[in-house]
Enzyme design. Structure first.
Site, mmCIF file in Angstrom:
data_model
loop_
_atom_site.group_PDB
_atom_site.id
_atom_site.type_symbol
_atom_site.label_atom_id
_atom_site.label_comp_id
_atom_site.label_asym_id
_atom_site.label_seq_id
_atom_site.Cartn_x
_atom_site.Cartn_y
_atom_site.Cartn_z
ATOM 1 N N ALA A 86 0.920 -1.200 0.001
ATOM 2 C CA ALA A 86 -0.009 -0.021 -0.051
ATOM 3 C C ALA A 86 0.849 1.361 -0.065
ATOM 4 C CB ALA A 86 -0.941 -0.043 0.983
ATOM 5 N N ASP A 87 0.300 2.275 -0.642
ATOM 6 C CA ASP A 87 1.123 3.427 -0.718
ATOM 7 C C ASP A 87 0.081 4.643 -0.564
ATOM 8 O OD1 ASP A 87 2.959 5.836 -1.325
ATOM 9 O OD2 ASP A 87 4.288 4.163 -1.597
ATOM 10 N N THR A 88 0.382 5.952 -0.229
ATOM 11 C CA THR A 88 -0.502 7.019 0.069
ATOM 12 C C THR A 88 0.174 8.366 -0.617
ATOM 13 O OG1 THR A 88 -1.557 6.209 1.737
ATOM 14 C CG2 THR A 88 -1.992 8.531 1.619
#
Length: 214
Positions: A86-88
């Site tokens: 996951a990355d934001t």
């Protein structure tokens, strides 16, 4: 031609996530860990060491690519596990804000967002035990900050909480005072869109049921 290992993997059924066979999370983010703990999804941490590549693309495509790179780097080392990367990204006026390098940079980033509406976009990529990407998604939440004084911004930056965070903020904790309103997934903003993740896991039969028995 498939190697012996590849042939074995192809014949091996993809076991479901369980307490004995936890999800591998390619992130050391304490907020993602806390969210998964709260919903009772068993996991183990294997922080990705993939370097974040940057290329010209829409933020939704970019963040999914970053999540995929994290998941694949971890899978290349461990394999045979359900793996979640996951990355934001924080985006304002089509510009992606990175992570602050120091307190002064954090002050500048919060100043950019001060009193304004912006987007928090989290991409996540799910790999099954044979390494196939079975789900990739970008979830967007619209956030509006309060109008803050210079003193409030500097005081928040001085807590150290913005460091290492996309856009220089993390609203779970001290930073909650920044927010005037949210449209979309709250958990997305604080670390991970957990509803979307669980729906993805159920859709690919990674979970027999949810919540899992304790």
């Amino acid at each position: 031609m498939l190697s012996i290992r590849d042939r074995r993997s192809a014949m091996k059924p993809a076991g479901k996530i369980s307490r004995q066979n936890p999800l591998t999370l390619a992130s050391a983010s304490p907020r993602r860990r806390q969210l998964l703990e709260q919903i009772g999804l068993p996991f183990k941490i294997a922080p990705s060491v993939a370097e974040e590549s940057r290329f010209h693309a829409e933020p939704e495509a970019l963040v999914q690519r970053l999540a995929s790179e994290k998941a694949r780097e971890v899978f290349s080392r461990l394999s045979d596990r359900w793996t979640l990367g996951a990355d934001t990204l924080v985006v304002i006026d089509r510009e992606v804000l990175g992570k602050p390098v120091d307190a002064g940079d954090a002050v500048r980033m919060i100043g950019r967002l001060n009193g304004k509406e912006h987007h928090v976009i989290t991409g996540f990529c799910l790999l099954c035990p044979d390494g196939r990407a079975v789900h990739s998604e970008a979830v967007t939440t619209v956030v509006r900050f309060k109008q803050l004084s210079d003193g409030e911004i500097r005081g928040y930056a001085a807590t150290g909480e913005p460091m290492g965070k996309a856009g220089g903020y993390a609203i779970q904790g001290v930073g909650a005072f920044l927010v005037a309103g949210i449209v979309g997934s709250y958990t997305n903003v604080v670390g991970l869109p957990v509803c979307a993740v669980v729906k993805a896991l159920l859709a690919v039969d990674a979970l027999g049921t949810f919540p899992l028995p304790r």
